[in-house]
Design an enzyme around this catalytic site. Structure first.
Site, PDB file in Angstrom:
ATOM      1  N   CYS A   1     -10.345  22.580   1.875  1.00 48.54           N
ATOM      2  CA  CYS A   1      -9.455  21.419   1.784  1.00 48.54           C
ATOM      3  C   CYS A   1      -8.559  21.517   0.554  1.00 48.54           C
ATOM      4  O   CYS A   1      -7.887  20.543   0.198  1.00 48.54           O
ATOM      5  CB  CYS A   1     -10.264  20.125   1.748  1.00 48.54           C
ATOM      6  SG  CYS A   1     -11.381  19.990   0.326  1.00 48.54           S
TER       7      CYS A   1
ATOM      8  N   CYS B   1       0.857  -1.185   0.000  1.00 49.22           N
ATOM      9  CA  CYS B   1       0.000   0.000   0.000  1.00 49.22           C
ATOM     10  C   CYS B   1       0.889   1.229   0.000  1.00 49.22           C
ATOM     11  O   CYS B   1       1.797   1.341   0.830  1.00 49.22           O
ATOM     12  CB  CYS B   1      -0.919   0.008   1.224  1.00 49.22           C
ATOM     13  SG  CYS B   1      -1.943   1.497   1.363  1.00 49.22           S
TER      14      CYS B   1
ATOM     15  N   CYS C   1      -4.018  -1.913   9.417  1.00 45.79           N
ATOM     16  CA  CYS C   1      -3.594  -0.534   9.130  1.00 45.79           C
ATOM     17  C   CYS C   1      -3.558   0.299  10.406  1.00 45.79           C
ATOM     18  O   CYS C   1      -4.518   0.309  11.182  1.00 45.79           O
ATOM     19  CB  CYS C   1      -4.540   0.097   8.119  1.00 45.79           C
ATOM     20  SG  CYS C   1      -4.175   1.834   7.759  1.00 45.79           S
TER      21      CYS C   1
ATOM     22  N   ASN D   1     -17.772  26.063   3.550  1.00 45.85           N
ATOM     23  CA  ASN D   1     -16.891  24.891   3.650  1.00 45.85           C
ATOM     24  C   ASN D   1     -17.117  24.042   2.398  1.00 45.85           C
ATOM     25  O   ASN D   1     -17.702  22.958   2.469  1.00 45.85           O
ATOM     26  CB  ASN D   1     -17.207  24.104   4.920  1.00 45.85           C
ATOM     27  CG  ASN D   1     -16.279  22.914   5.117  1.00 45.85           C
ATOM     28  OD1 ASN D   1     -15.159  22.897   4.622  1.00 45.85           O
ATOM     29  ND2 ASN D   1     -16.756  21.903   5.823  1.00 45.85           N
TER      30      ASN D   1
ATOM     31  N   GLN E   1     -15.804  14.822   9.001  1.00 42.49           N
ATOM     32  CA  GLN E   1     -14.351  14.768   8.864  1.00 42.49           C
ATOM     33  C   GLN E   1     -13.811  13.464   9.453  1.00 42.49           C
ATOM     34  O   GLN E   1     -14.334  12.956  10.453  1.00 42.49           O
ATOM     35  CB  GLN E   1     -13.708  15.953   9.587  1.00 42.49           C
ATOM     36  CG  GLN E   1     -14.093  17.308   9.040  1.00 42.49           C
ATOM     37  CD  GLN E   1     -13.342  17.678   7.774  1.00 42.49           C
ATOM     38  OE1 GLN E   1     -12.607  16.867   7.219  1.00 42.49           O
ATOM     39  NE2 GLN E   1     -13.522  18.893   7.304  1.00 42.49           N
TER      40      GLN E   1
END
Length: 400
Positions: A344, A11, A88, A317, A212
């Site tokens: 973002c 990964c 992970c 946003n 988020q």
């Protein structure tokens, strides 16, 4: 952070793996400052808000591969074969403990993974969202209803094995394309939302609601916006792209007497309305809070009168593309004294700020939602020149 999956080449999603975290944070901060230098030359930059280097993700979006009884959960490789990443280290610890157990339950139930190459099978994705309460929402993405009855019959056993899972849904995604989920959501459990305490506000997330992926940093982001709202003291706040109401409800809690949120997703609006009603139970003196389902870029439908002629605030946003020229033009003529812009994508933010010449950027801050990657979140407070009171914003970092 050290990752065996990255070291083995299984990964490569975390492109900055191995770069010291202090360097990652400084580089992101410098990039944001550099990109906004032209559009916001006099902005005061607050200290960047850091994240934990690992175990910070509250959401796992797991592609299911392998075969029935021996599934993989993680991603697909270039040949569309499943790559198992159940260990992970990005996920919060409760998710790290849950994912291997969930994979074992999927094997025991006998759900058939979807084979991308052969275009057959049923189970496509497992989507997990963790609340700070320890409760989890599990969304099972299937190609069809073929496994629905099987899941319903095994639901009690599944929850007995995975007691932290309080909400279970089936999402139907019948198309053969790289889309995570479909439009149809079937709730299997009694509860259909996940309570997500964030600071002093509890958000109630429905299955399709966006939140988020980093709860701690999201709480910091909301606190920063809330501190600015307290300083400005607006008579009204219009929250565009309001999602499940995070910024709107923190604005109301900061004392804004009239708050309106606009969001295109009806499911997110339902979440926001539930959260507002629950917040009012604990705070009966809360001001007026209203949420509307609509497109934030539909400027003809936006309520300019809400903003009046006094001190008022618009919160935006937007997705990565930014607000664009139409909404920027509306803001220019809106009369709003202040704008809080959470982005973002610092590149689209810079383009949008250039379209808002009536406003001056007073303060900005980087929030590192996504360590080990170049992704970033930056929030900026804008003030219309006619309402300028620069001394108001000299201590915001201390309050956030």
């Amino acid at each position: 952070m050290q990752c065996d999956y990255f070291d083995a080449g299984r990964c490569r999603s975390c492109a900055l793996m191995g770069v010291p975290y202090a360097v990652q944070l400084a580089d992101k901060d410098e990039r944001c400052r550099r990109t906004l230098a032209g559009a916001a030359p006099s902005v005061s930059w607050l200290e960047p808000f850091p994240s934990a280097e690992s175990a910070f993700r509250n959401k796992a979006k797991l592609v299911v591969g392998g075969v029935t009884g021996a599934v993989t959960v993680g991603i697909l490789d270039a040949d569309a074969n499943g790559v198992d990443l159940r260990g992970c280290g990005l996920y919060e610890q409760p998710l790290q403990h849950l994912i291997p157990r969930l994979a074992a339950v999927v094997d025991e139930i006998g759900l058939e993974p979807y084979d991308v190459t052969a275009r057959r099978g049923e189970l496509k994705h497992l989507i997990l969202t963790l609340s700070p309460t320890g409760e989890v929402m599990l969304r099972i993405v299937l190609r069809s209803r073929r496994h629905q009855a099987l899941l319903e019959s095994r639901l009690t056993a599944l929850q007995a094995r995975l007691p932290e899972v309080s909400v279970v849904t089936v999402n139907l995604q019948p198309e053969h394309k790289a889309v995570l989920e479909g439009d149809t959501e079937l709730v299997l459990t009694e509860h259909d939302d996940l309570a997500m305490p964030v600071g002093g506000v509890t958000l109630h997330l429905r299955p399709n609601s966006f939140f988020q992926t980093n709860t701690t940093v999201a709480a910091g982001l909301y606190r920063q916006a809330q501190a600015w709202t307290r300083t400005v003291g607006p008579a009204a706040v219009l929250d565009l792209y309001c999602g499940v109401g995070g910024f709107a409800l923190h604005s109301a809690q900061a004392g804004a007497p009239h708050v309106v949120g606009v969001e295109v997703s009806p499911e997110a609006v339902r979440s926001a309305e539930t959260s507002a009603a629950r917040l009012r139970e604990d705070h009966p003196d809360l001001g007026s809070v209203e949420f509307r389902a609509g497109d934030a870029t539909d400027v003809d439908a936006l309520d300019r009168e809400l903003l009046g002629t006094g001190r008022s605030m618009v919160v935006v946003n937007p997705p990565r593309r930014g607000i664009g020229p139409d909404l920027a033009g509306w803001l220019e003529g809106s009369g709003a004294s202040h704008v809080t812009y959470s982005s973002c994508n610092v590149d689209s933010l810079a383009r949008d700020l250039a379209l808002l010449p009536s406003y001056t950027a007073r303060e900005a801050r980087l929030f590192d939602m996504f360590p080990q990657t170049s992704h970033h979140e930056v929030i900026v407070l804008l003030e219309r020149e006619s309402h300028s009171r620069p001394s108001d914003f000299t201590t915001a970092a201390a309050r956030s």
